[in-house]
Design a protein around this motif. Structure first.
Motif, mmCIF file in Angstrom:
data_model
loop_
_atom_site.group_PDB
_atom_site.id
_atom_site.type_symbol
_atom_site.label_atom_id
_atom_site.label_comp_id
_atom_site.label_asym_id
_atom_site.label_seq_id
_atom_site.Cartn_x
_atom_site.Cartn_y
_atom_site.Cartn_z
ATOM 1 N N ILE A 277 41.420 45.964 25.567
ATOM 2 C CA ILE A 277 41.301 44.609 26.771
ATOM 3 C C ILE A 277 41.405 43.511 26.093
ATOM 4 O O ILE A 277 41.081 43.173 25.082
ATOM 5 N N GLU A 283 43.640 35.523 27.413
ATOM 6 C CA GLU A 283 44.345 35.174 28.960
ATOM 7 C C GLU A 283 44.515 33.805 28.874
ATOM 8 O O GLU A 283 45.526 33.365 29.397
ATOM 9 N N HIS A 302 47.630 42.237 34.869
ATOM 10 C CA HIS A 302 46.553 41.714 35.762
ATOM 11 C C HIS A 302 45.600 40.971 35.090
ATOM 12 O O HIS A 302 44.568 41.602 34.357
ATOM 13 N N GLU A 304 42.262 39.146 34.356
ATOM 14 C CA GLU A 304 40.698 39.356 34.692
ATOM 15 C C GLU A 304 40.178 38.127 35.201
ATOM 16 O O GLU A 304 39.410 38.178 36.153
#
Length: 343
Positions: A277, A283, A302, A304
């Motif tokens: 992850i 991100e 995508h 989170e």
């Protein structure tokens, strides 16, 4: 209802009364349940007339020791079942030895070398006990000519070499700038290795023909990601990279995005469904690096976190608007006269 009530109801019949007197308390309770169903009380609501069918004895408090014993017992049953299936599948009586697991004896084929080995069963000492002298496993001599385990490494090495030779021809075509080689697609390749992927990446560094590089589900790791980052700083032709379903961590992803600051041709980057992850920090860093990029139009990932997701969406929309304006200007070039009139 109680048994006394039933006795009062049937007291007119001495035979039934004597029969009820011989019933035990458990039998009387069962009779009460049956009569409740056959002749329900009209004063009880319809929704409450159904008898309780969930009566059971209390299992007591949580018992960790009992749970472990149950798991151990089920594990023994599973191993015994697998050994029995192996024996039925092989049917080789010459190359079998006997292991004592719990109580019964089960033959294990030594020629298989697949699911369960003698060494693996010996290590799990909590699942079986020491065999008796009559049932002791036969030892295979070290100088024996039939050793399937020894031949496995050489076979695996030969298979890997044969599999890697499949990519020699496309790799040479990429190095030689073959004009017909506009796409490198090694998606879902089981035999490709990280070393071959790095070699493809190094060959693409100065390639001017290939526009699409797809390596989804090839077990690519951070070493491949770092090689792609180095390649993007020099390559001026590649427009799409697909890294879906690999083993790349956040460090490798960030290295690629930092390399995009020096690349103005890549328009699509996909890296969804990685084993590791990325995390919120990665991100946020991706969204920050995207602000400096004006050519990336499609991002296959995508987010989170809602913040980086919205930021990335807005930045990609900004890049699309810039590309649209650029196309309009190329289609309808503005002359110096029009500029003077507009001013």
């Amino acid at each position: 209802m109680s048994s006394a009530k039933y006795r009062r109801q049937v007291s007119e019949d001495p035979d039934i009364d004597s029969l009820l007197s011989t019933l035990s308390p458990e039998e009387m309770e069962e009779l009460e349940k049956e009569l409740d169903v056959a002749d329900p009380d009209g004063n009880i609501p319809v929704g409450l007339r159904q008898r309780n069918q969930t009566d059971k004895h209390s299992t007591g408090l949580y018992n960790r020791e009992a749970m472990l014993n149950y798991c151990e017992k089920e594990t023994k049953k599973l191993i015994q079942r697998e050994l029995s299936v192996d024996l039925l599948c092989t049917g080789d009586a010459k190359s079998t030895s006997w292991l004592c697991i719990n109580e019964p004896l089960f033959p294990v084929s030594l020629a298989l070398g697949t699911c369960l080995s003698l060494e693996a069963l010996t290590r799990t000492s909590d699942l079986h006990r020491d065999p008796s002298p009559e049932t002791e496993p036969k030892q295979i001599p070290e100088n024996s000519s039939s050793k399937p385990v020894d031949s496995l490494p050489s076979q695996t090495k030969e298979e890997e070499e044969a599999a890697s030779s499949i990519f020699d021809e496309p790799l040479e075509r990429v190095k030689n700038n073959d004009p017909e080689m506009t796409e490198v697609n090694v998606n879902n390749s089981d035999c490709i290795t990280g070393e071959i992927l790095v070699r493809f990446t190094e060959a693409l560094e100065f390639n001017t023909i290939v526009k699409v590089f797809s390596l989804a589900n090839t077990r690519a790791d951070d070493h491949v990601a770092f090689a792609i980052a180095i390649m993007l700083k020099s390559n001026k032709t590649l427009t799409s990279i697909n890294l879906d379903s690999n083993h790349i961590t956040g460090k490798g992803i960030l290295a690629i995005f930092r390399a995009l600051l020096q690349n103005n041709t890549l328009t699509e980057l996909r890296f969804h469904n990685q084993r590791h992850i990325c995390g919120g920090k990665t991100e946020m860093e991706i969204a920050k690096l995207l602000k400096e990029n004006t050519t990336l139009l499609k991002l296959g990932y995508h987010f989170e976190l809602a913040g980086p997701r919205m930021t990335a969406t807005n930045l990609l929309s900004r890049n699309m608007d810039k590309q649209r304006q650029k196309r309009l200007q190329e289609q309808n070039p503005v002359t110096p006269k029009q500029l003077a009139e507009g001013s």
